[in-house]
Write a protein that holds these residues in place. Structure first.
Motif, mmCIF file in Angstrom:
data_model
loop_
_atom_site.group_PDB
_atom_site.id
_atom_site.type_symbol
_atom_site.label_atom_id
_atom_site.label_comp_id
_atom_site.label_asym_id
_atom_site.label_seq_id
_atom_site.Cartn_x
_atom_site.Cartn_y
_atom_site.Cartn_z
ATOM 1 N N GLN A 84 30.703 43.028 104.892
ATOM 2 C CA GLN A 84 30.558 42.106 106.016
ATOM 3 C C GLN A 84 29.427 41.104 105.787
ATOM 4 O O GLN A 84 29.483 39.968 106.264
ATOM 5 N N GLY A 85 28.415 41.519 105.029
ATOM 6 C CA GLY A 85 27.320 40.607 104.746
ATOM 7 C C GLY A 85 27.757 39.404 103.928
ATOM 8 O O GLY A 85 27.098 38.362 103.933
ATOM 9 N N VAL A 86 28.875 39.553 103.210
ATOM 10 C CA VAL A 86 29.460 38.435 102.465
ATOM 11 C C VAL A 86 30.546 37.746 103.297
ATOM 12 O O VAL A 86 30.652 36.521 103.328
ATOM 13 N N GLN A 87 31.344 38.540 103.988
ATOM 14 C CA GLN A 87 32.443 38.005 104.796
ATOM 15 C C GLN A 87 31.962 37.074 105.913
ATOM 16 O O GLN A 87 32.491 35.975 106.107
ATOM 17 N N PHE A 88 30.989 37.535 106.673
ATOM 18 C CA PHE A 88 30.627 36.842 107.899
ATOM 19 C C PHE A 88 30.120 35.411 107.677
ATOM 20 O O PHE A 88 30.524 34.488 108.398
ATOM 21 N N PRO A 89 29.246 35.180 106.704
ATOM 22 C CA PRO A 89 28.800 33.797 106.488
ATOM 23 C C PRO A 89 29.947 32.862 106.093
ATOM 24 O O PRO A 89 29.977 31.705 106.511
ATOM 25 N N ILE A 90 30.909 33.365 105.308
ATOM 26 C CA ILE A 90 32.042 32.533 104.918
ATOM 27 C C ILE A 90 32.910 32.243 106.141
ATOM 28 O O ILE A 90 33.362 31.101 106.355
ATOM 29 N N ALA A 91 33.144 33.252 106.943
ATOM 30 C CA ALA A 91 33.948 33.068 108.151
ATOM 31 C C ALA A 91 33.280 32.086 109.110
ATOM 32 O O ALA A 91 33.940 31.219 109.702
ATOM 33 N N GLU A 92 31.968 32.202 109.259
ATOM 34 C CA GLU A 92 31.233 31.296 110.148
ATOM 35 C C GLU A 92 31.322 29.857 109.643
ATOM 36 O O GLU A 92 31.532 28.916 110.428
ATOM 37 N N ALA A 93 31.203 29.685 108.341
ATOM 38 C CA ALA A 93 31.312 28.342 107.761
ATOM 39 C C ALA A 93 32.693 27.758 108.026
ATOM 40 O O ALA A 93 32.828 26.573 108.384
ATOM 41 N N PRO A 130 35.256 44.864 95.676
ATOM 42 C CA PRO A 130 35.069 43.417 95.740
ATOM 43 C C PRO A 130 33.950 43.090 96.728
ATOM 44 O O PRO A 130 33.856 43.718 97.805
ATOM 45 N N ILE A 131 33.101 42.147 96.377
ATOM 46 C CA ILE A 131 31.985 41.831 97.278
ATOM 47 C C ILE A 131 32.494 41.288 98.615
ATOM 48 O O ILE A 131 31.805 41.386 99.637
ATOM 49 N N GLY A 132 33.698 40.748 98.634
ATOM 50 C CA GLY A 132 34.256 40.236 99.887
ATOM 51 C C GLY A 132 34.615 41.311 100.884
ATOM 52 O O GLY A 132 34.969 41.008 102.032
ATOM 53 N N ASP A 146 36.863 27.710 100.201
ATOM 54 C CA ASP A 146 37.941 28.160 99.308
ATOM 55 C C ASP A 146 37.356 28.852 98.079
ATOM 56 O O ASP A 146 37.822 29.933 97.676
ATOM 57 N N ARG A 147 36.332 28.221 97.479
ATOM 58 C CA ARG A 147 35.708 28.795 96.280
ATOM 59 C C ARG A 147 34.992 30.106 96.595
ATOM 60 O O ARG A 147 35.064 31.069 95.832
ATOM 61 N N ALA A 148 34.271 30.117 97.694
ATOM 62 C CA ALA A 148 33.537 31.335 98.063
ATOM 63 C C ALA A 148 34.501 32.479 98.340
ATOM 64 O O ALA A 148 34.268 33.629 97.912
ATOM 65 N N THR A 149 35.595 32.186 99.031
ATOM 66 C CA THR A 149 36.585 33.215 99.361
ATOM 67 C C THR A 149 37.224 33.781 98.098
ATOM 68 O O THR A 149 37.368 35.007 97.941
ATOM 69 N N ALA A 150 37.617 32.872 97.192
ATOM 70 C CA ALA A 150 38.255 33.326 95.948
ATOM 71 C C ALA A 150 37.300 34.182 95.120
ATOM 72 O O ALA A 150 37.692 35.233 94.588
ATOM 73 N N TYR A 151 36.053 33.736 95.027
ATOM 74 C CA TYR A 151 35.075 34.487 94.228
ATOM 75 C C TYR A 151 34.782 35.841 94.874
ATOM 76 O O TYR A 151 34.643 36.854 94.173
ATOM 77 N N ALA A 152 34.708 35.867 96.215
ATOM 78 C CA ALA A 152 34.412 37.118 96.919
ATOM 79 C C ALA A 152 35.541 38.130 96.759
ATOM 80 O O ALA A 152 35.308 39.346 96.801
ATOM 81 N N ARG A 153 36.762 37.652 96.571
ATOM 82 C CA ARG A 153 37.890 38.563 96.326
ATOM 83 C C ARG A 153 37.832 39.159 94.915
ATOM 84 O O ARG A 153 38.175 40.319 94.699
ATOM 85 N N GLU A 154 37.422 38.312 93.959
ATOM 86 C CA GLU A 154 37.517 38.697 92.553
ATOM 87 C C GLU A 154 36.288 39.441 92.032
ATOM 88 O O GLU A 154 36.405 40.328 91.192
#
Length: 386
Positions: free
Chosen positions: A281-290, A276-278, A261-269
């Motif tokens: 894909q290099g940021v998206q994929f690790p969060i999605a995998e987690a 946005p860094i989110g 939740d925290r990583a997703t919110a921070y990646a959006r902002e």
């Protein structure tokens, strides 16, 4: 289809409402001071959450391990740490399932109201670790008392508990057919024991987790404090251990959701190079995998709970749930920290605190390697490796 993380909405809403009164700043200050969240645990008790597993006949809610696991999950997902109070949940099962009716009548109603806390379990020893059947602490019967001598280590919350479940050897190992026999469980009055025969030495550690080394020198325990039948304690303690592993799996799942939740919110902002860094894909994929791994671990948690509540053997499921959830939460912690970059190391973001807290469960209460050994031997039928 309803997500597993959306089940039991009334429990989730109740815990979330309570946790709103204890925001991140509260837990951060407790961590900085190496303190104990007394007010938070008291609030959980007042609202009846800590009596979830106690049958209604003894003043509790009469819920199952499934519901208890949701309580623990939500505390961690809200940014708290169930390690301050989860002992009462899993220790309760030993007393409920194996205690006498007199013991249940004597203690359970007082635990339900918060008059007594049953937060601690004394099993692990310095020289035996998880090789429980070789523990050296002895309890010798002398008249209407058992006299205890020995040592325990990594015994959590004993300074904030009125009662402790204690496992000790009552029959020498060379006098039993199997080394798992001859062990017995006792209910110890902690404050009385600290006055007469039990020394408590705190162990400072990287997590703000109250844990201790205990020394027993002719500690006397009344015979009526024996739980169940003498010599059958190892079998009884497994009830608590399976509950412990399943509840901690739920806590790790709560941590995992907190991290994603925290990583997703921070990646959006967070914007870098005008985007946005989110979006990367290099940021998206690790969060999605987690997230995927947390959801999968969640399913095993519910299977372990289902079997436990049905009274079915659940050792394999409890161990696998703990393994998967601890692994998923640790990976999510790394992803969250990496997503935040340097800010992840700043205490005000709480990532570093939760990072330390969830790391514990790769090691305790049973290490990942021992779970792999258990599955290899008991599920796959491979030769015992130790």
């Amino acid at each position: 289809m309803q997500s597993a993380s959306e089940s039991y909405p009334e429990i989730r809403e109740g815990i979330r409402a309570l946790c709103e009164g204890f925001p991140a700043e509260y837990h951060r200050k407790i961590d900085e001071a190496r303190g104990y969240p007394e007010d938070f645990v008291d609030a959980l008790t007042r609202e009846g959450w800590m009596a979830a597993l106690i049958p209604e006949a003894y003043g509790g809610s009469g819920l199952g391990l499934t519901e208890a696991s949701v309580i623990m999950e939500e505390i961690n997902r809200a940014g708290g740490n169930s390690g301050a109070c989860h002992g009462q949940m899993y220790n309760m099962n030993t007393l409920i399932r194996h205690g006498s009716e007199e013991q249940r009548q004597t203690y359970l109603p007082r635990i339900a109201t918060g008059e007594l806390r049953l937060q601690s379990m004394g099993v692990t020893e310095p020289t035996t670790g998880t090789d429980t059947t070789k523990l050296k602490t002895t309890a010798v019967r002398r008249g209407d008392r058992y006299v205890v001598n020995g040592q325990k280590v990594w015994i959590s919350r004993v300074q904030h508990s009125d009662l402790m479940i204690l496992l000790a050897r009552t029959t020498p190992v060379d006098q039993v057919a199997r080394k798992s026999e001859g062990l017995s469980i006792f209910l110890v009055d902690v404050k009385e024991a600290m006055r007469k025969g039990m020394e408590v030495r705190p162990i400072l550690n990287m997590v703000n987790h109250e844990t201790n080394e205990l020394f027993f020198d002719d500690l006397e325990i009344p015979v009526e404090n024996l739980i169940g039948e003498e010599g059958k304690g190892f079998k009884y303690i497994l009830t608590g251990l399976n509950a412990e592993r399943t509840l901690i799996a739920a806590e790790c799942i709560g941590d995992g959701y907190w991290f994603t939740d925290r990583a997703t919110a921070y990646a959006r902002e967070r914007r870098v190079f005008d985007r946005p860094i989110g979006q990367n894909q290099g940021v998206q994929f690790p969060i999605a995998e987690a997230h995927i791994e947390i959801e999968a671990a969640n399913l095993m948690r519910y299977e372990a709970c289902r079997k436990f509540d049905a009274g079915l053997p659940c050792g394999a499921e409890a161990n696998m749930a703990k393994y998967l959830a601890a692994k998923a939460s640790w990976e999510a912690a790394n992803v969250c920290l990496q997503t935040h970059g340097g800010f992840g190391f700043a205490c005000e973001y709480d990532v570093e605190r939760k990072f330390r807290e969830t790391r514990l469960y790769q090691v305790a209460p049973i290490s990942t390697n021992l779970i792999l050994s258990y599955v290899a031997e008991h599920v796959l039928g491979l030769p015992r490796s130790f």
